[in-house]
Design an enzyme around this catalytic site. Structure first.
Site, PDB file in Angstrom:
ATOM      1  N   ASP A 188     -19.329  -2.096 -16.610  1.00  0.00           N
ATOM      2  CA  ASP A 188     -20.359  -1.182 -14.962  1.00  0.00           C
ATOM      3  C   ASP A 188     -20.995   0.244 -14.869  1.00  0.00           C
ATOM      4  O   ASP A 188     -21.634  -0.573 -15.821  1.00  0.00           O
ATOM      5  CB  ASP A 188     -18.706  -0.063 -15.210  1.00  0.00           C
ATOM      6  CG  ASP A 188     -17.862   0.737 -13.563  1.00  0.00           C
ATOM      7  OD1 ASP A 188     -18.730   1.449 -12.699  1.00  0.00           O
ATOM      8  OD2 ASP A 188     -17.187  -0.203 -13.106  1.00  0.00           O
TER       9      ASP A 188
ATOM     10  N   ASP B 175     -26.517   0.011 -23.078  1.00  0.00           N
ATOM     11  CA  ASP B 175     -27.101  -0.205 -21.863  1.00  0.00           C
ATOM     12  C   ASP B 175     -27.746  -1.620 -21.435  1.00  0.00           C
ATOM     13  O   ASP B 175     -29.011  -1.194 -22.301  1.00  0.00           O
ATOM     14  CB  ASP B 175     -27.710   1.559 -21.822  1.00  0.00           C
ATOM     15  CG  ASP B 175     -28.183   1.728 -20.343  1.00  0.00           C
ATOM     16  OD1 ASP B 175     -28.245   0.869 -19.838  1.00  0.00           O
ATOM     17  OD2 ASP B 175     -28.918   3.276 -19.954  1.00  0.00           O
TER      18      ASP B 175
ATOM     19  N   ASP C 234     -31.172   0.377 -24.056  1.00  0.00           N
ATOM     20  CA  ASP C 234     -30.761   1.021 -24.735  1.00  0.00           C
ATOM     21  C   ASP C 234     -28.961   1.197 -25.415  1.00  0.00           C
ATOM     22  O   ASP C 234     -28.368   0.854 -24.918  1.00  0.00           O
ATOM     23  CB  ASP C 234     -30.831   2.808 -25.029  1.00  0.00           C
ATOM     24  CG  ASP C 234     -30.172   3.564 -23.799  1.00  0.00           C
ATOM     25  OD1 ASP C 234     -29.441   2.912 -23.927  1.00  0.00           O
ATOM     26  OD2 ASP C 234     -31.476   3.937 -23.211  1.00  0.00           O
TER      27      ASP C 234
ATOM     28  N   HIS D 125     -18.699   6.469 -11.057  1.00  0.00           N
ATOM     29  CA  HIS D 125     -18.275   5.085 -10.150  1.00  0.00           C
ATOM     30  C   HIS D 125     -17.197   4.649 -12.182  1.00  0.00           C
ATOM     31  O   HIS D 125     -15.627   4.778 -12.350  1.00  0.00           O
ATOM     32  CB  HIS D 125     -19.059   4.100 -10.360  1.00  0.00           C
ATOM     33  CG  HIS D 125     -17.462   2.736  -9.682  1.00  0.00           C
ATOM     34  ND1 HIS D 125     -17.206   2.350 -10.783  1.00  0.00           N
ATOM     35  CD2 HIS D 125     -17.528   2.759  -8.749  1.00  0.00           C
ATOM     36  CE1 HIS D 125     -17.159   0.903 -10.158  1.00  0.00           C
ATOM     37  NE2 HIS D 125     -16.733   1.311  -8.729  1.00  0.00           N
TER      38      HIS D 125
ATOM     39  N   SER E 113     -12.720  -1.422  -6.638  1.00  0.00           N
ATOM     40  CA  SER E 113     -12.712  -0.743  -7.748  1.00  0.00           C
ATOM     41  C   SER E 113     -12.179  -0.309  -8.454  1.00  0.00           C
ATOM     42  O   SER E 113     -11.493  -0.162 -10.422  1.00  0.00           O
ATOM     43  CB  SER E 113     -13.835  -0.250  -8.005  1.00  0.00           C
ATOM     44  OG  SER E 113     -14.986  -0.984  -7.949  1.00  0.00           O
TER      45      SER E 113
END
Ligand SMILES: [Ca+2]
Ligand SMILES: [Ca+2]
Ligand SMILES: [Ca+2]
Length: 440
Positions: A164, A193, A198, A207, A380
């Site tokens: 996400d 990420d 990283d 979100h 979602s």
């Protein structure tokens, strides 16, 4: 490489409206402490064959086993205190030798279904309710029965990857951990990420933190909201940027990363309108490794399901509201598998003063340290309900395959719409309590 915008996430945020609970009074706080004890430690129940003389039998049991009558039942059974210093199995075997004894068993303890003490659980988290629970007198029959499921499991031992915008899971640099994720387990060592390349999957949108709350918000901590599989371990993987968009290669990397770092469930509250070989190959890789892959169907209100939800290896989740109806934004079609509460903030069917979104803790975009409780709506929000239930099923049955977890959820779902599978509701509304009790 062409950057594919994932419009779903943007649409979700546009739809959500950020209705926020500011300082609502806790309308219901359950302060009962529920014991974990499973049985009365020094008692057994003896059942007599019908027609046996209860008084004579009671004496016989006392003579056989040294147990002392504690109280008689209304019909053909009595409770005995166990003698000290004797193995319980020896006592039970001695009593069973009496031909007039029908059965001997431990005196088990039943527990009231405990409503969590999280301040906003009741009346705002209607999506997690048992059938028949009321909210301001308004009965919900379209929650996921999480309250009963929690008597069986809370998701311990299962790792769920949230692919996400990141998650507010740590204090790092300018980011802080969400207070209502304080007791939530995270696989911080393997967070990643793929937007900034990283090892810190911090959320710069809000979100992913909301999605994480639905799956594993810290629960029974006298604070805020509850989550479905709140003893599961969350693996945060960031593939969407601060605007809620991301490229398919980042998502594919996130899926492969989850599969290679011990996740058993993936939640993807994201999607695009196009298929992709890169994405499909990543899905196939994770599926072959046994992961349960749960995806939002999309928020365009159209008759085709978004990608990756449309792939057969994924569980495509559509969205329902308080009254059990499909919400108009929820994509449907032949690839839809199941539905879950995703909310409809345009109505207040439970009369709690707020649009009927899904309430979890997160922050407004651009202010990652300003935590509050927000009602979001969208597929979602529906998808993490199913991912959370999948984690509960795997916690109760660690050896189940991904297909068995899917069957556990689909075959026990509450049928909605026309009888059986249909294109608007798939197999129906996911039911946590029924799914965790399913056996092959
Ligand atoms: Ca909480
Ligand atoms: Ca409401
Ligand atoms: Ca149906």
């Amino acid at each position: 490489m062409k950057k594919v915008l994932l419009s779903l996430v943007v649409v979700v945020l546009l739809l959500s409206g950020f209705a926020q609970v500011k300082s609502a009074e806790p309308l219901y706080v359950n302060k009962d402490t529920v014991s974990d004890e499973q049985q009365v430690s020094d008692e057994i129940i003896v059942g007599f064959k019908s027609g046996a003389d209860a008084s004579a039998q009671t004496m016989q049991v006392e003579n056989l086993a040294g147990a002392k009558l504690s109280r008689k039942g209304l019909k053909n059974f009595a409770v005995f205190k166990l003698p000290k210093g004797k193995a319980i199995n020896d006592v039970i075997n001695a009593i069973k030798s009496d031909p007039n004894v029908e059965y001997v068993e431990l005196n088990y303890i039943a527990h009231a279904f405990a409503v969590p003490n999280d301040t906003y659980f009741n009346p705002y988290q209607w999506d997690l309710y048992n059938y028949g629970m009321t909210s301001n007198g308004y009965v919900s029959n379209y929650g996921i029965q999480a309250v009963s499921a929690w008597d069986i499991t809370r998701g311990a031992g299962v790792k769920v990857a949230i692919i996400d915008t990141g998650v507010a899971y740590e204090n790092y640099g300018s980011y802080t951990k969400a207070p209502d994720l304080a007791n939530t387990y995270f696989d911080t060592a393997n967070a990643y990420d793929f937007v900034n390349n990283d090892t810190h999957a911090n959320d710069d949108n809000g979100h992913g933190t909301h999605v994480a709350g639905t799956i594993a918000q810290s629960t029974n901590n006298n604070m805020g909201a509850a989550g479905i599989a709140y003893e599961a371990t969350i693996l945060p993987i960031k593939v969407l940027d601060s605007s809620g968009s991301g490229s398919y290669d980042a998502i594919a990397n996130g899926i492969i990363w989850a599969a290679d770092h011990g996740a058993r469930v993936i939640n993807m509250s994201l999607g695009g309108s196009q298929g992709s070989t890169t994405l499909q190959n990543a899905i196939q890789y994770a599926y072959n490794k046994g992961l349960v892959i749960v995806c939002a169907s999309g928020n365009d209100g159209k008759s085709t399901v978004s990608y990756p939800a449309a792939y057969t290896q994924c569980i495509a989740v559509g969205s329902t509201r308080f009254d059990g109806n499909r919400v108009s934004y929820s994509n449907y079609g032949s690839a839809l598998d199941i539905v879950a509460p995703g909310g409809d903030t345009s109505v207040d069917q439970n009369h709690d003063g707020y649009g009927d979104g899904i309430l979890q803790q997160t922050f407004p975009q651009g202010s990652p340290n300003s935590f509050g409780y927000y009602f979001f709506q969208g597929t979602s929000m529906a998808s993490p309900h199913v991912a959370g239930v999948a984690a509960l099923v795997l916690s109760a049955h660690p050896t189940y395959t991904n297909e068995q977890v899917r069957t556990a959820m689909q075959s026990t779902a509450k049928d909605l719409g026309t009888t059986g599978w249909d294109k608007y509701y798939g197999y129906g509304l996911v039911n946590a309590y029924a799914a965790v009790r399913w056996t092959p």
